[in-house]
Design a protein around this motif. Structure first.
Motif, short mmCIF file in Angstrom:
data_model
loop_
_atom_site.label_atom_id
_atom_site.label_comp_id
_atom_site.label_asym_id
_atom_site.label_seq_id
_atom_site.Cartn_x
_atom_site.Cartn_y
_atom_site.Cartn_z
N SER A 71 -3.63 13.11 10.31
CA SER A 71 -3.23 12.03 9.39
C SER A 71 -4.47 11.35 8.80
O SER A 71 -5.38 10.97 9.53
CB SER A 71 -2.39 10.98 10.11
OG SER A 71 -1.21 11.54 10.64
N GLU A 72 -4.47 11.21 7.49
CA GLU A 72 -5.53 10.45 6.84
C GLU A 72 -5.17 8.97 6.73
O GLU A 72 -6.04 8.12 6.56
CB GLU A 72 -5.81 11.02 5.45
CG GLU A 72 -6.37 12.44 5.48
CD GLU A 72 -6.73 12.94 4.10
OE1 GLU A 72 -6.55 12.18 3.12
OE2 GLU A 72 -7.21 14.08 4.00
N LYS A 73 -3.89 8.67 6.81
CA LYS A 73 -3.42 7.30 6.75
C LYS A 73 -2.37 7.07 7.84
O LYS A 73 -1.73 8.01 8.31
CB LYS A 73 -2.78 6.99 5.38
CG LYS A 73 -3.75 7.00 4.20
CD LYS A 73 -3.01 6.69 2.90
CE LYS A 73 -3.94 6.71 1.71
NZ LYS A 73 -4.88 5.55 1.74
N VAL A 74 -2.22 5.79 8.20
CA VAL A 74 -1.15 5.39 9.10
C VAL A 74 -0.34 4.31 8.41
O VAL A 74 -0.88 3.39 7.81
CB VAL A 74 -1.70 4.88 10.45
CG1 VAL A 74 -2.69 3.73 10.26
CG2 VAL A 74 -0.56 4.45 11.37
N LEU A 75 0.98 4.46 8.45
CA LEU A 75 1.90 3.46 7.91
C LEU A 75 2.40 2.59 9.06
O LEU A 75 2.89 3.11 10.07
CB LEU A 75 3.08 4.14 7.22
CG LEU A 75 2.90 4.51 5.75
CD1 LEU A 75 3.94 5.53 5.34
CD2 LEU A 75 3.03 3.26 4.88
N CYS A 76 2.28 1.28 8.90
CA CYS A 76 2.76 0.34 9.90
C CYS A 76 3.89 -0.49 9.31
O CYS A 76 3.87 -0.79 8.11
CB CYS A 76 1.64 -0.60 10.34
SG CYS A 76 0.17 0.23 10.98
N PHE A 77 4.85 -0.85 10.13
CA PHE A 77 5.96 -1.65 9.63
C PHE A 77 6.48 -2.60 10.71
O PHE A 77 6.33 -2.36 11.91
CB PHE A 77 7.12 -0.78 9.14
CG PHE A 77 7.86 -0.05 10.24
CD1 PHE A 77 8.94 -0.64 10.87
CD2 PHE A 77 7.45 1.21 10.65
CE1 PHE A 77 9.62 0.03 11.89
CE2 PHE A 77 8.12 1.89 11.66
CZ PHE A 77 9.20 1.29 12.29
N VAL A 78 7.08 -3.69 10.25
CA VAL A 78 7.84 -4.60 11.10
C VAL A 78 9.09 -4.98 10.31
O VAL A 78 9.02 -5.26 9.11
CB VAL A 78 7.05 -5.87 11.46
CG1 VAL A 78 7.93 -6.86 12.22
CG2 VAL A 78 5.81 -5.53 12.28
N SER A 79 10.23 -4.99 10.98
CA SER A 79 11.48 -5.39 10.33
C SER A 79 12.24 -6.31 11.28
O SER A 79 12.09 -6.22 12.50
CB SER A 79 12.34 -4.17 9.98
OG SER A 79 13.52 -4.55 9.30
#
Length: 229
Positions: free
Chosen positions: A91-99
């Motif tokens: 992975s070149e990027k990481v996606l982070c989320f909070v909901s």
């Protein structure tokens, strides 16, 4: 994609699997509720959806280095432990989320009937799990247009992805903007909140690492194929 922080409200009309998630938690079919539970199930549902708002914050970050015991982002933040490097391999990027289900804790305190309160909690779980599924599809569709795809989603504290990585997600996203706060013990409030990461990889890459493979219920789970992805 999502190199800038995105704050959004998830459309209630898009959460079409809520009844299935509720049944997973209670073994109750909303369309065929046993009479002894009927009023409590329906009242709890109506009370929650009356002014329901599910908010989310999501952003991608560049990966600088993947090491055996941590992953380092280009902004200096880190995800610790042996699992992040496996999760974010290639992975070149990481996606982070909070909901979060907004104001869930405040509303739950307003219910005085214990059975209604129980089902209110179950409906909250159903909605936030469906919201996470919506976010997965939202990301997948956006990445597909760029000839990219995502890895499976991992939540802090889940199957060797250390809980202390919750702090990193909060530092990166500042989800206090949508009313989510983190206690010293890593508990999120409102309680019906969820956080996670997923890697961004090229279409020709494979990501075989699946949270379900680390779960004791993997062989008998009836919902893993539709929810743990």
């Amino acid at each position: 994609m999502l190199t800038k922080k995105l704050v959004l409200t998830i459309p209630k009309a898009d959460l079409t699997q809520v009844h299935a998630y509720f049944k997973k938690h209670t073994n109750i079919d909303y369309l065929n509720v046993p009479k002894k539970y009927g009023a409590a199930v329906i009242n709890a549902y109506n009370f929650l959806v009356e002014d329901l708002e599910i908010d989310a914050v999501i952003q991608s970050f560049d990966v600088s280095a993947i090491l055996e015991d941590r992953v380092i982002l280009k902004n200096g933040e880190q995800f610790s432990g042996k699992m992040p490097g496996r999760i974010l391999e290639n992975s070149e990027k990481v996606l982070c989320f909070v909901s979060t289900v907004k104001d869930f804790d405040c509303k739950s305190k307003m219910l005085t009937d214990s059975m209604e309160n129980y089902f209110f909690d179950c409906w909250g779980s159903a909605f936030i799990e469906n919201a996470e599924a919506w976010l997965k599809d939202y990301v997948s569709n956006g990445l597909s247009a760029l000839n990219l795809k995502r890895t499976h989603v991992w939540n802090p504290g889940q199957h060797q992805f250390e809980l202390n990585n919750q702090r990193s997600i909060f530092k990166l996203l500042n989800p206090e903007d949508i009313g989510v706060h983190l206690s010293p013990s890593m508990k999120m409030t409102p309680i019906k909140s969820i956080s996670g990461i997923m890697g961004v990889i090229n279409q020709n890459e494979t990501s075989a690492l699946n949270p379900c493979d680390f779960c004791a219920l993997h062989r008998t789970c009836q919902v893993s194929q539709s929810t743990c992805c």
